[in-house]
Design an enzyme around this catalytic site. Structure first.
Site, PDB file in Angstrom:
ATOM      1  N   LYS A 102       0.366  -0.181   9.957  1.00 45.68           N
ATOM      2  CA  LYS A 102       1.504   0.362   9.237  1.00 45.68           C
ATOM      3  C   LYS A 102       1.250   1.831   8.901  1.00 45.68           C
ATOM      4  O   LYS A 102       0.111   2.267   8.764  1.00 45.68           O
ATOM      5  CB  LYS A 102       1.750  -0.428   7.936  1.00 45.68           C
ATOM      6  CG  LYS A 102       2.178  -1.874   8.171  1.00 45.68           C
ATOM      7  CD  LYS A 102       3.574  -1.929   8.772  1.00 45.68           C
ATOM      8  CE  LYS A 102       4.022  -3.357   9.039  1.00 45.68           C
ATOM      9  NZ  LYS A 102       3.319  -3.968  10.176  1.00 45.68           N
ATOM     10  N   ASP A 103       2.336   2.572   8.732  1.00 44.18           N
ATOM     11  CA  ASP A 103       2.257   4.010   8.506  1.00 44.18           C
ATOM     12  C   ASP A 103       1.464   4.352   7.243  1.00 44.18           C
ATOM     13  O   ASP A 103       1.515   3.624   6.244  1.00 44.18           O
ATOM     14  CB  ASP A 103       3.661   4.590   8.372  1.00 44.18           C
ATOM     15  CG  ASP A 103       4.465   4.463   9.645  1.00 44.18           C
ATOM     16  OD1 ASP A 103       4.473   5.417  10.432  1.00 44.18           O
ATOM     17  OD2 ASP A 103       5.070   3.398   9.847  1.00 44.18           O
ATOM     18  N   ARG A 104       0.796   5.487   7.293  1.00 45.98           N
ATOM     19  CA  ARG A 104       0.089   5.986   6.124  1.00 45.98           C
ATOM     20  C   ARG A 104       1.043   6.654   5.137  1.00 45.98           C
ATOM     21  O   ARG A 104       0.988   6.382   3.932  1.00 45.98           O
ATOM     22  CB  ARG A 104      -0.984   6.985   6.555  1.00 45.98           C
ATOM     23  CG  ARG A 104      -1.676   7.669   5.369  1.00 45.98           C
ATOM     24  CD  ARG A 104      -2.626   8.757   5.826  1.00 45.98           C
ATOM     25  NE  ARG A 104      -3.217   9.451   4.702  1.00 45.98           N
ATOM     26  CZ  ARG A 104      -3.990  10.529   4.795  1.00 45.98           C
ATOM     27  NH1 ARG A 104      -4.266  11.030   5.999  1.00 45.98           N
ATOM     28  NH2 ARG A 104      -4.480  11.103   3.731  1.00 45.98           N
ATOM     29  N   LYS A 137       0.842  -1.199   0.000  1.00 44.53           N
ATOM     30  CA  LYS A 137       0.000   0.000   0.000  1.00 44.53           C
ATOM     31  C   LYS A 137       0.873   1.243   0.000  1.00 44.53           C
ATOM     32  O   LYS A 137       1.994   1.233   0.510  1.00 44.53           O
ATOM     33  CB  LYS A 137      -0.956   0.008   1.191  1.00 44.53           C
ATOM     34  CG  LYS A 137      -0.299   0.113   2.559  1.00 44.53           C
ATOM     35  CD  LYS A 137      -1.336   0.108   3.664  1.00 44.53           C
ATOM     36  CE  LYS A 137      -0.708   0.308   5.031  1.00 44.53           C
ATOM     37  NZ  LYS A 137      -0.077   1.618   5.217  1.00 44.53           N
TER      38      LYS A 137
END
Length: 347
Positions: free
Chosen positions: A79-81, A50
């Site tokens: 998880k980080d954006r 992503k």
């Protein structure tokens, strides 16, 4: 003391200032799976890449793609954006009919692999995370930066809870205190704030040990944690055998994750923990966590990044690669280097 910014550094003064996340590709995280798919069952495991999306947003996309409720989609960790990340999801499909992965593909989501498994993916079911970070606008003496990276790789670093736990400007701790004072919160908010309160108390103890130069050495009355495990033992008298295990990173000193019950430490370790958590704010956080019913647990005070390497891509651009165990933060590594501004927050 609520976030990582004001915490002491184990290796001395900062050796750089820099910027990160000018683009999502500058912060890459790959989840390391904890198990192989069984090849059978009614849970479809998906390895997903992503970009610029939260884990929860992608879970919603997967639910719509599969035609299931969002509770039918699970993942091992958030998880980080503002990053490019790969992680595993599971989708419950009792009839074992999976839509085409191509129907899910978009600018932000790509399915890399899929396999059937006989169980739902559980939170925390990962072996760790591999990071590739690109720091730009680096200022500092290159020789000092190189030496600091080598020191971290050799000795490890304090296992701080990162600023992500505490929200922008550390606001989650204040919100936790308000919740403990009677303010009503949604269940998901409550869980987040309990974690923030626990993390703030742990960081206080770790800060005291860093300030005293004993974050990676033994105190009298130490409780030890096995590397790669939540198992603890001790306290017991220091011995040559324990010193050897500490030196080869088989065991680590530990600090408290607060809850109901007595601290397991004794002697000098107990005295330090009690002193670090004696002020009014810490007392309120401790009381709130006990009232919520959490139990006393422990967390390693030290971590050592695996496979840590660095390279200068340009005169002022530094690439860092390393892997961390579950629950450990890349921002803890950056903190030991210096001050790193997050460009994703500038908007």
């Amino acid at each position: 003391m609520t976030d990582i910014a004001p915490l002491p550094r184990a290796f001395g003064d900062a050796v750089l200032s820099a910027c990160m996340r000018r683009a999502p590709e500058d912060f890459q995280v790959d989840e390391l799976p904890a198990f192989e798919a069984s090849g059978e069952g009614e849970h479809l495991l998906l390895d997903v890449r992503k970009r610029g999306l939260t884990t929860v947003a992608v879970a919603g996309q997967l639910a719509r793609w599969a035609g299931v409720a969002e509770m039918g989609v699970s993942y091992a960790g958030q998880k980080d954006r503002h990053a490019v990340t790969t992680q595993r999801y599971s989708v419950h499909l009792p009839k074992r009919v999976a839509p085409e992965p191509a129907l899910l593909a978009s600018d932000g989501v790509q399915v890399l692999a899929s396999a059937w498994h006989n169980r739902k993916l559980q939170r925390g079911a990962l072996a760790g995370n591999r990071f590739r970070l690109v720091l730009s606008e680096v200022e500092g003496e290159r020789a000092a930066i190189d030496e600091r990276v080598r020191a971290i790789a050799l000795r490890g670093l304090p296992n701080w809870f990162g600023e992500q736990r505490f929200g922008r400007d550390g606001g989650n701790v204040a919100a936790a205190l308000a919740m403990f004072g009677g303010r009503r919160m949604r269940r998901d908010q409550r869980s987040m704030l309990l974690s923030a309160a626990r993390s703030a108390l742990f960081n206080r103890v770790l800060a005291a040990r860093v300030a005293g130069g004993v974050w990676d050495t033994a105190l009298d009355g130490e409780v030890w944690m096995l590397d790669g495990s939540r198992s603890v033992f001790g306290p017991e008298p220091m011995s040559d055998a324990l010193a050897e295990r500490l030196a080869r990173f088989d065991i680590h000193p530990s600090g408290p994750l607060w809850g109901v019950g007595d601290l397991r430490s004794s002697g000098a370790a107990l005295a330090l923990e009690q002193d670090a958590l004696a002020d009014a704010q810490a007392s309120a956080l401790r009381a709130g966590l006990e009232e919520a019913g959490l139990k006393q647990e422990r967390r390693a005070l030290r971590l050592r990044p695996a496979l840590m390497q660095h390279a200068w891509l340009q005169e002022d651009t530094l690439e860092l690669t390393f892997a961390l165990p579950p629950g450990c933060y890349a921002t803890a590594v950056l903190h030991e280097l210096g001050t790193v501004r997050d460009a994703s927050r500038d908007a």
